[in-house]
Design a protein around this motif. Structure first.
Motif, PDB file in Angstrom:
ATOM      1  N   UNK A   1       0.837  -1.196   0.000  1.00 24.80           N
ATOM      2  CA  UNK A   1       0.000   0.000   0.000  1.00 24.80           C
ATOM      3  C   UNK A   1       0.873   1.248   0.000  1.00 24.80           C
ATOM      4  N   UNK A   2       0.450   2.242  -0.757  1.00 23.96           N
ATOM      5  CA  UNK A   2       1.200   3.497  -0.810  1.00 23.96           C
ATOM      6  C   UNK A   2       0.629   4.496   0.191  1.00 23.96           C
ATOM      7  N   UNK A   3       1.508   5.346   0.694  1.00 21.31           N
ATOM      8  CA  UNK A   3       1.049   6.445   1.521  1.00 21.31           C
ATOM      9  C   UNK A   3       0.457   7.531   0.622  1.00 21.31           C
ATOM     10  N   UNK A   4      -0.497   8.280   1.168  1.00 21.97           N
ATOM     11  CA  UNK A   4      -1.124   9.330   0.372  1.00 21.97           C
ATOM     12  C   UNK A   4      -0.090  10.363  -0.075  1.00 21.97           C
ATOM     13  N   UNK A   5       0.881  10.662   0.797  1.00 20.08           N
ATOM     14  CA  UNK A   5       1.902  11.662   0.483  1.00 20.08           C
ATOM     15  C   UNK A   5       2.792  11.238  -0.671  1.00 20.08           C
ATOM     16  N   UNK A   6       2.820   9.940  -0.975  1.00 19.08           N
ATOM     17  CA  UNK A   6       3.669   9.442  -2.049  1.00 19.08           C
ATOM     18  C   UNK A   6       2.989   9.509  -3.414  1.00 19.08           C
ATOM     19  N   UNK A   7       1.698   9.790  -3.452  1.00 21.84           N
ATOM     20  CA  UNK A   7       0.972   9.812  -4.718  1.00 21.84           C
ATOM     21  C   UNK A   7       1.336  11.042  -5.535  1.00 21.84           C
ATOM     22  N   UNK A   8       1.476  10.848  -6.836  1.00 16.22           N
ATOM     23  CA  UNK A   8       1.656  11.984  -7.738  1.00 16.22           C
ATOM     24  C   UNK A   8       0.303  12.635  -7.995  1.00 16.22           C
ATOM     25  N   UNK A   9       0.322  13.822  -8.596  1.00 12.96           N
ATOM     26  CA  UNK A   9      -0.935  14.506  -8.911  1.00 12.96           C
ATOM     27  C   UNK A   9      -1.768  13.663  -9.872  1.00 12.96           C
TER      28      UNK A   9
ATOM     29  N   UNK B   1     -10.510  14.917  -0.536  1.00  9.05           N
ATOM     30  CA  UNK B   1     -10.395  16.079  -1.415  1.00  9.05           C
ATOM     31  C   UNK B   1      -9.680  17.240  -0.721  1.00  9.05           C
ATOM     32  N   UNK B   2      -9.920  17.412   0.566  1.00 14.73           N
ATOM     33  CA  UNK B   2      -9.237  18.484   1.306  1.00 14.73           C
ATOM     34  C   UNK B   2      -7.729  18.245   1.327  1.00 14.73           C
ATOM     35  N   UNK B   3      -7.335  16.993   1.576  1.00 15.22           N
ATOM     36  CA  UNK B   3      -5.914  16.659   1.564  1.00 15.22           C
ATOM     37  C   UNK B   3      -5.320  16.860   0.173  1.00 15.22           C
ATOM     38  N   UNK B   4      -6.049  16.424  -0.847  1.00 16.73           N
ATOM     39  CA  UNK B   4      -5.559  16.550  -2.217  1.00 16.73           C
ATOM     40  C   UNK B   4      -5.431  18.012  -2.628  1.00 16.73           C
ATOM     41  N   UNK B   5      -6.394  18.836  -2.232  1.00 16.92           N
ATOM     42  CA  UNK B   5      -6.362  20.257  -2.598  1.00 16.92           C
ATOM     43  C   UNK B   5      -5.173  20.970  -1.962  1.00 16.92           C
ATOM     44  N   UNK B   6      -4.801  20.557  -0.748  1.00 19.68           N
ATOM     45  CA  UNK B   6      -3.667  21.183  -0.074  1.00 19.68           C
ATOM     46  C   UNK B   6      -2.349  20.893  -0.789  1.00 19.68           C
ATOM     47  N   UNK B   7      -2.301  19.748  -1.478  1.00 21.07           N
ATOM     48  CA  UNK B   7      -1.045  19.333  -2.095  1.00 21.07           C
ATOM     49  C   UNK B   7      -0.867  19.851  -3.519  1.00 21.07           C
ATOM     50  N   UNK B   8      -1.952  20.039  -4.236  1.00 20.18           N
ATOM     51  CA  UNK B   8      -1.828  20.356  -5.657  1.00 20.18           C
ATOM     52  C   UNK B   8      -1.332  21.786  -5.879  1.00 20.18           C
TER      53      UNK B   8
END
Length: 318
Positions: A1-9, A114-121
């Motif tokens: 399993x991958x960590x969320x922080x390791x995912x690319x956009x 989505x909140x986590x994803x929006x903070x990273x993009x």
């Protein structure tokens, strides 16, 4: 399993598409299962399904613009941080209060993603779409919480569950209950095996103490490493691990303490009484917070406890 922080956009958008598709299919099954008895609620879920379908189409369109036609297969089970969903939609007849709770939990989880994803993009168009979806998922959450209040019969009306209670269950009750169940049941065999093998209360106490401590450490690490809580709101993993480990140790030490008594027979009866009390507490917690029926919860815990107890006695007397 991958960590969320390791995912690319690219992977984050692919995961968002998969989440929306899964939610769409779950809502379709909810609508189908509720339609015979609760047509108004079924219509609401059908509307939510159509909205999730719209979310998926918007995400796919943006993905094509940014990354091309091929969408990589990445699912919720491939990423750490998601709560495992019970297949509630397969049960017939569907209980509307259980559907409401599950739908609300689904929307909370998706919104937090989505909140986590929006903070990273860093891409403005991606962030704009994610922000729009956050607001729409929040509306879904509110609608799920208010689901069909008037149509519920009086004998099945449940207290309205809010976000704080859901978080309490995820962060405290679930890891604590898992630890208490493991500690109360798994340590029965070594404690009573030692007691009947040696007929010495001090030896039984030392074995029970060691089993409780070892199980607590093992369960604590297992819980802490299972889910980082970043997407689900389950809280800090080490806090959950501490709760789980402490409750595991408590569950084991409860029926170990009576062996501090010098009289073997008295210690044995006292330990048995503690075991019954522990299983009763676990049954109540499962009924109160996990929606388990009284009878099935009691039978499951009783059967498990009896089997482990008999195993310990047979080994001890062999």
């Amino acid at each position: 399993m991958k960590k969320f922080e390791e995912l690319t956009e690219r992977e984050v958008l692919a995961l968002a598409i998969a989440l929306e598709e899964e939610d769409e299919r779950v809502y379709a099954d909810f609508a189908e299962g509720l339609r015979p008895d609760y047509p108004a609620s079924a219509a609401m879920f059908e509307g939510m399904r159509e909205e999730e379908s719209g979310h998926r189409r918007r995400l796919i369109e943006l993905f094509r613009q940014k990354f091309g036609e091929h969408i990589p297969l990445i699912r919720r089970q491939d990423v750490r941080g998601f709560v495992e969903r019970p297949a509630l939609w397969l049960i017939r007849p569907l209980r509307i209060e259980a559907v409401r709770k599950e739908a609300s939990t689904m929307e909370v989880e998706t919104r937090r993603f989505y909140e986590k994803a929006a903070q990273r993009t860093q891409d403005a168009s991606v962030r704009q779409l994610l922000d729009d979806l956050i607001n729409e998922e929040r509306e879904h959450e509110e609608r799920a919480q208010e689901l069909d209040k008037e149509n519920l019969p009086a004998n099945v009306k449940a207290d309205e569950e809010r976000a704080q209670r859901r978080l309490f269950v995820l962060q405290i009750v679930q890891p604590g209950l898992a630890g208490l169940m493991d500690g109360s049941v798994s340590t029965l065999a070594p404690v009573f095996a030692a007691a009947f093998a040696t007929r010495n209360t001090n030896d039984a106490f030392l074995v029970g103490l060691a089993a409780s401590a070892g199980a607590g450490i093992s369960m604590g690490f297992a819980e802490a490493l299972s889910d980082d809580g970043s997407l689900t709101g389950r809280g800090h993993p080490w806090v959950r691990g501490l709760i789980c480990g402490a409750m595991t140790g408590l569950g084991g030490i409860g029926h170990t303490l009576p062996f501090l008594l010098r009289d073997f027979r008295a210690a044995l009866w006292a330990a048995g009484a503690v075991v019954i009390a522990e299983l009763g507490v676990i049954t109540w917690v499962r009924h109160r917070y996990m929606d388990s029926p009284w009878v099935s919860a009691a039978l499951q815990m009783g059967l498990g406890g009896v089997l482990v107890f008999i195993t310990g006695v047979l080994i001890g007397k062999s």
